[in-house]
Write a protein that holds these residues in place. Structure first.
Motif, mmCIF file in Angstrom:
data_model
loop_
_atom_site.group_PDB
_atom_site.id
_atom_site.type_symbol
_atom_site.label_atom_id
_atom_site.label_comp_id
_atom_site.label_asym_id
_atom_site.label_seq_id
_atom_site.Cartn_x
_atom_site.Cartn_y
_atom_site.Cartn_z
ATOM 1 N N ASP A 26 0.810 -1.217 0.000
ATOM 2 C CA ASP A 26 0.000 0.000 0.000
ATOM 3 C C ASP A 26 0.849 1.276 0.000
ATOM 4 O OD1 ASP A 26 -2.414 -1.356 -0.023
ATOM 5 O OD2 ASP A 26 -2.549 -1.430 2.169
ATOM 6 N N VAL A 27 2.160 1.146 0.125
ATOM 7 C CA VAL A 27 3.028 2.319 0.248
ATOM 8 C C VAL A 27 3.339 2.933 -1.114
ATOM 9 C CG1 VAL A 27 5.350 3.097 0.876
ATOM 10 C CG2 VAL A 27 4.072 1.602 2.420
ATOM 11 N N VAL A 28 3.216 4.260 -1.193
ATOM 12 C CA VAL A 28 3.645 5.045 -2.351
ATOM 13 C C VAL A 28 4.572 6.140 -1.835
ATOM 14 C CG1 VAL A 28 2.939 6.568 -4.228
ATOM 15 C CG2 VAL A 28 1.477 4.653 -3.589
ATOM 16 N N VAL A 29 5.745 6.291 -2.455
ATOM 17 C CA VAL A 29 6.685 7.331 -2.057
ATOM 18 C C VAL A 29 6.513 8.525 -2.992
ATOM 19 C CG1 VAL A 29 9.116 7.940 -1.770
ATOM 20 C CG2 VAL A 29 8.325 5.648 -1.143
ATOM 21 N N LEU A 30 6.342 9.707 -2.398
ATOM 22 C CA LEU A 30 6.129 10.940 -3.159
ATOM 23 C C LEU A 30 7.271 11.907 -2.879
ATOM 24 C CD1 LEU A 30 2.340 11.428 -2.320
ATOM 25 C CD2 LEU A 30 3.273 10.465 -4.427
ATOM 26 N N GLY A 31 8.066 12.214 -3.901
ATOM 27 C CA GLY A 31 9.152 13.166 -3.738
ATOM 28 C C GLY A 31 8.660 14.577 -3.989
ATOM 29 N N PRO A 50 6.552 2.125 -5.286
ATOM 30 C CA PRO A 50 6.520 3.022 -6.447
ATOM 31 C C PRO A 50 6.837 4.456 -6.049
ATOM 32 C CG PRO A 50 4.289 2.387 -5.800
ATOM 33 C CD PRO A 50 5.233 1.567 -4.972
ATOM 34 N N LEU A 51 7.405 5.203 -7.002
ATOM 35 C CA LEU A 51 7.777 6.602 -6.783
ATOM 36 C C LEU A 51 6.957 7.507 -7.687
ATOM 37 C CD1 LEU A 51 9.797 8.827 -5.701
ATOM 38 C CD2 LEU A 51 11.202 8.288 -7.706
ATOM 39 N N ASP A 52 6.488 8.598 -7.134
ATOM 40 C CA ASP A 52 5.842 9.645 -7.922
ATOM 41 C C ASP A 52 6.319 10.981 -7.371
ATOM 42 O OD1 ASP A 52 4.308 10.880 -9.830
ATOM 43 O OD2 ASP A 52 2.388 10.116 -9.136
ATOM 44 N N VAL A 53 5.979 12.039 -8.083
ATOM 45 C CA VAL A 53 6.335 13.368 -7.612
ATOM 46 C C VAL A 53 5.105 14.090 -7.087
ATOM 47 C CG1 VAL A 53 8.317 13.664 -9.130
ATOM 48 C CG2 VAL A 53 6.058 14.355 -9.929
ATOM 49 N N LEU A 54 5.350 15.006 -6.183
ATOM 50 C CA LEU A 54 4.302 15.898 -5.699
ATOM 51 C C LEU A 54 4.795 17.311 -5.933
ATOM 52 C CD1 LEU A 54 1.537 15.566 -4.516
ATOM 53 C CD2 LEU A 54 2.519 15.607 -2.236
ATOM 54 N N VAL A 55 4.124 18.014 -6.835
ATOM 55 C CA VAL A 55 4.542 19.370 -7.181
ATOM 56 C C VAL A 55 3.821 20.343 -6.256
ATOM 57 C CG1 VAL A 55 4.762 21.102 -8.992
ATOM 58 C CG2 VAL A 55 4.855 18.668 -9.584
ATOM 59 N N VAL A 56 4.572 20.936 -5.358
ATOM 60 C CA VAL A 56 4.049 21.930 -4.428
ATOM 61 C C VAL A 56 4.916 23.176 -4.560
ATOM 62 C CG1 VAL A 56 3.586 22.485 -2.016
ATOM 63 C CG2 VAL A 56 3.200 20.164 -2.848
ATOM 64 N N ARG A 57 4.287 24.326 -4.724
ATOM 65 C CA ARG A 57 5.020 25.577 -4.936
ATOM 66 C C ARG A 57 4.881 26.495 -3.729
ATOM 67 N NH1 ARG A 57 8.811 25.986 -8.271
ATOM 68 N NH2 ARG A 57 8.415 28.224 -8.525
ATOM 69 N N LYS A 58 6.023 27.001 -3.253
ATOM 70 C CA LYS A 58 6.000 27.982 -2.178
ATOM 71 C C LYS A 58 5.445 29.306 -2.701
ATOM 72 C CE LYS A 58 10.010 26.189 0.343
ATOM 73 N NZ LYS A 58 11.401 26.462 0.766
ATOM 74 N N PHE A 69 5.089 32.622 2.527
ATOM 75 C CA PHE A 69 3.909 32.926 3.337
ATOM 76 C C PHE A 69 2.856 31.838 3.172
ATOM 77 C CE2 PHE A 69 2.895 35.121 -0.688
ATOM 78 C CZ PHE A 69 1.580 34.719 -0.920
ATOM 79 N N GLY A 70 3.167 30.833 2.343
ATOM 80 C CA GLY A 70 2.248 29.730 2.129
ATOM 81 C C GLY A 70 2.734 28.851 0.998
ATOM 82 N N ALA A 71 1.841 27.993 0.515
ATOM 83 C CA ALA A 71 2.208 27.082 -0.567
ATOM 84 C C ALA A 71 0.961 26.639 -1.316
ATOM 85 C CB ALA A 71 2.941 25.871 -0.011
ATOM 86 N N LEU A 72 1.180 26.225 -2.571
ATOM 87 C CA LEU A 72 0.113 25.691 -3.417
ATOM 88 C C LEU A 72 0.422 24.247 -3.777
ATOM 89 C CD1 LEU A 72 -0.452 28.465 -6.131
ATOM 90 C CD2 LEU A 72 -1.843 28.037 -4.091
ATOM 91 N N GLY A 73 -0.634 23.457 -3.958
ATOM 92 C CA GLY A 73 -0.482 22.091 -4.440
ATOM 93 C C GLY A 73 -1.517 21.792 -5.497
ATOM 94 N N PRO A 74 -1.402 20.654 -6.179
ATOM 95 C CA PRO A 74 -2.389 20.269 -7.189
ATOM 96 C C PRO A 74 -3.789 20.166 -6.587
ATOM 97 C CG PRO A 74 -0.471 18.826 -7.256
ATOM 98 C CD PRO A 74 -0.345 19.646 -6.014
ATOM 99 N N VAL A 144 -2.645 17.701 0.067
ATOM 100 C CA VAL A 144 -2.812 17.155 -1.274
ATOM 101 C C VAL A 144 -2.978 15.638 -1.209
ATOM 102 C CG1 VAL A 144 -1.651 16.737 -3.482
ATOM 103 C CG2 VAL A 144 -1.612 19.008 -2.470
ATOM 104 N N ALA A 145 -2.111 14.981 -0.438
ATOM 105 C CA ALA A 145 -2.183 13.524 -0.328
ATOM 106 C C ALA A 145 -3.532 13.073 0.234
ATOM 107 C CB ALA A 145 -1.048 13.011 0.547
ATOM 108 N N ARG A 146 -4.026 13.779 1.218
ATOM 109 C CA ARG A 146 -5.337 13.421 1.777
ATOM 110 C C ARG A 146 -6.444 13.686 0.751
ATOM 111 N NH1 ARG A 146 -4.273 11.823 6.755
ATOM 112 N NH2 ARG A 146 -2.957 13.025 8.186
ATOM 113 N N HIS A 147 -6.317 14.795 0.018
ATOM 114 C CA HIS A 147 -7.287 15.133 -1.022
ATOM 115 C C HIS A 147 -7.336 14.033 -2.093
ATOM 116 C CE1 HIS A 147 -9.624 17.716 -3.728
ATOM 117 N NE2 HIS A 147 -8.767 17.402 -4.687
ATOM 118 N N LEU A 148 -6.193 13.400 -2.339
ATOM 119 C CA LEU A 148 -6.115 12.341 -3.349
ATOM 120 C C LEU A 148 -6.462 10.965 -2.769
ATOM 121 C CD1 LEU A 148 -2.869 13.455 -5.220
ATOM 122 C CD2 LEU A 148 -5.236 13.735 -5.970
ATOM 123 N N GLY A 149 -6.925 10.940 -1.526
ATOM 124 C CA GLY A 149 -7.479 9.712 -0.970
ATOM 125 C C GLY A 149 -6.562 8.870 -0.115
#
Length: 210
Positions: A26-31, A50-58, A69-74, A144-149
């Motif tokens: 069940d593990v997924v690694v997100l860089g 498995p490896l995937d990316v998580l694009v988060v912008r400051k 002052f914060g960050a954005l995610g998909p 983001v991870a919680r939003h994606l389930g």
């Protein structure tokens, strides 16, 4: 205090603290892009996950973009540090949002190359970065991870500030931080090689572990 030779060595040492997850289907690694990806690559290989990316912008202050002052995610996720964001007007915030959203979408297209994100539904998401300074980016990543389930969210970093560690511990299911120096400073201090990770390096990491 340990100084890592590079992100790969940091990943090897971090993976030793995550051995309980080896073999868990069940593990997924997100860089976290970009600096977290070389660390995450090594962790994913060690865990057999498995490896995937998580694009988060400051979201950076107009006069000092390195100060977040914060960050954005998909998926429209936005996390604000209210104590810092309160110093800005709505136009400043909107401008930073517009700029970083455009870059987030560009990187998503570039790194994925048409691939859809890994399905996190019911899985354990292990979010990996090269360090934890303010925690704003990692907080967005958790949302983001919680939003994606994701059923369970683990944040794993080689080094981090105590304040950020405590902040994340209240939001993630688990935070694994190899070292928390009392006088943190900057993430780069704890690496001999802390080069800026290129887009090509991110893509190569994803291709190698696909």
């Amino acid at each position: 205090m340990t100084t890592y030779r590079d992100r790969a060595e940091a990943g090897r040492l971090l993976a030793e603290r995550l051995t309980a997850l080896i073999g868990d289907p069940d593990v997924v690694v997100l860089g976290l892009v970009r600096g977290g990806v070389p660390v995450a690559r090594v962790v994913a290989e060690r865990l057999g996950a498995p490896l995937d990316v998580l694009v988060v912008r400051k979201l950076g202050m107009p006069w000092a973009r390195e100060v977040a002052f914060g960050a954005l995610g998909p998926g429209g996720v936005q996390v604000l540090n209210d104590a810092v964001a309160s110093r800005l007007n709505s136009d400043d915030i909107a401008e930073a949002n517009h700029r970083e959203q455009a870059e987030l979408e560009r990187r998503e297209r570039l790194y994925r190359g048409g691939r859809t994100p890994l399905d996190l539904t019911g899985r354990t998401a292990v979010i990996v970065d090269d360090g934890l300074a303010t925690g704003a980016t990692a907080r967005a990543a958790v949302e983001v991870a919680r939003h994606l389930g994701a059923r369970r969210v683990v944040v794993a970093v080689p080094v981090g500030a105590q304040e950020a560690f405590e902040l994340l511990s209240a939001e993630a299911d688990q935070v694994v931080c190899a070292q928390r120096p009392p006088d943190f400073g900057a993430v780069s201090v704890y690496y001999e090689d802390f080069h800026e990770v290129s887009d090509d390096e991110v893509i190569e990491s994803l291709t190698a572990t696909a």
